[in-house]
Write an enzyme that holds these catalytic residues in place. Sequence first.
Site, PDB file in Angstrom:
ATOM      1  CG  ASP A  17      -0.390  -0.775   2.586  1.00 21.91           C
ATOM      2  OD1 ASP A  17       1.045  -0.582   2.595  1.00 21.91           O
ATOM      3  OD2 ASP A  17      -1.064  -1.074   3.472  1.00 21.91           O
ATOM      4  CG  ASN A  20      -8.583  -1.531  12.037  1.00 23.08           C
ATOM      5  OD1 ASN A  20      -7.650  -2.190  11.589  1.00 23.08           O
ATOM      6  ND2 ASN A  20      -8.905  -0.438  11.566  1.00 23.08           N
ATOM      7  CG  HIS A  61      -5.524  -2.591   8.840  1.00 19.97           C
ATOM      8  ND1 HIS A  61      -5.448  -1.041   8.959  1.00 19.97           N
ATOM      9  CD2 HIS A  61      -4.394  -2.811   9.269  1.00 19.97           C
ATOM     10  CE1 HIS A  61      -4.304  -0.826   9.550  1.00 19.97           C
ATOM     11  NE2 HIS A  61      -3.456  -1.928   9.505  1.00 19.97           N
ATOM     12  CD  GLU A 110      -8.152   0.672   7.954  1.00 21.04           C
ATOM     13  OE1 GLU A 110      -8.125   0.160   8.790  1.00 21.04           O
ATOM     14  OE2 GLU A 110      -7.250   1.698   7.769  1.00 21.04           O
TER      15      GLU A 110
HETATM   16  C1  F6R Z   1       1.427  -1.730   6.151  1.00 18.42           C
HETATM   17  C2  F6R Z   1       0.383  -2.187   6.213  1.00 18.42           C
HETATM   18  C3  F6R Z   1      -0.491  -2.295   7.482  1.00 18.42           C
HETATM   19  C4  F6R Z   1       0.550  -2.494   8.746  1.00 18.42           C
HETATM   20  C5  F6R Z   1      -0.485  -2.858   9.816  1.00 18.42           C
HETATM   21  C6  F6R Z   1       0.631  -3.060  10.944  1.00 18.42           C
HETATM   22  O1  F6R Z   1       2.067  -1.860   4.695  1.00 18.42           O
HETATM   23  O2  F6R Z   1      -0.047  -2.472   5.243  1.00 18.42           O
HETATM   24  O3  F6R Z   1      -1.413  -3.244   7.369  1.00 18.42           O
HETATM   25  O4  F6R Z   1       1.067  -3.907   8.348  1.00 18.42           O
HETATM   26  O5  F6R Z   1      -1.073  -1.460  10.150  1.00 18.42           O
HETATM   27  O6  F6R Z   1       1.650  -1.961  11.274  1.00 18.42           O
HETATM   28  P1  F6R Z   1       2.576  -2.090  12.399  1.00 18.42           P
HETATM   29  O7  F6R Z   1       3.395  -3.121  11.825  1.00 18.42           O
HETATM   30  O8  F6R Z   1       3.389  -0.951  12.246  1.00 18.42           O
HETATM   31  O9  F6R Z   1       1.846  -2.253  13.701  1.00 18.42           O
END
Ligand code: F6R
Length: 262
Positions: A75, A144, A146, A151
């Site tokens: 992303d 959450n 995702h 989301e």
């Molecule tokens: C990042 C992404 C997100 C993260 C998630 C966890 O490219 O797509 O889904 O993997 O938000 O983030 P961290 O590892 O920073 O807790």
Amino acid sequence: MRAPGTPTIRLTIARSPHELATLAADAVVEALPGDRAPVLGVATGSSPSGVYVELARRQAAGEIDLRDASAFALDEYVGLPDGDPHSYRAVVDEQVVVPLGLDPARVHVPHGSAADLAAEAASYERRISEAGGVDVQILGIGRNGHIAFNEPGSALDSRTREAELAPETIADNARFFDNPDQVPRRCVTQGVGTILDARRIVLVAQGEAKADALAHALEDAVSPAWPATALQQHADVIVIVDEAAASSLTPEARAAAGVGIR
Ligand code: F6R
């Protein structure tokens, strides 16, 4: 509990950050094709950074060679100028491209600054399929539930598209910015369906903030309310977490660690 014969998610509870990174790197390396250049799926954020360090260590030691790999990020934010240090392009360059010596031309991150984001999303899907699909996707999970920036409420067959960040995600990612108001509100993200096309998925999660999401992901019925539940439909998912992230799992799920959850 799912019926016998449905895919099994393999769960391991690691005893240290080092063990977590080592086991995740093992799961990545095991999925690399022996007869052609690999295609990696790379997450950004805090969770996978130790895995990239471990892969780079193995490459420096001559144990693996990923220099001819292609990579696709999950992303990118919309609204940051090209070259912005907060952009996921910058993070992928710093954590993956440079340490692993990848050719930047083969490392793809959605262009969040494209004038036509729908065309960019369609082109991203095309580039993944032209590369032959992702061999192994390294994944984190949001608190959450995702995956990438899919989301809660995201369709489980969604493809790469422009999407809106949830308030919890904006709050969580504010730690990477000087001021929460600077966190972009929109993104281009691979869809849940895009992620499920990867041949193997290696999900890493650390810390108590992820415990609830992990329990829902592994133990709830599959539902867009917790997008990570979609991983239950994939035939080759390896989940490696620390004790804190595992702390909300039921005793049954914990007992399955090391042998797989059904
Ligand atoms: C990042 C992404 C997100 C993260 C998630 C966890 O490219 O797509 O889904 O993997 O938000 O983030 P961290 O590892 O920073 O807790």
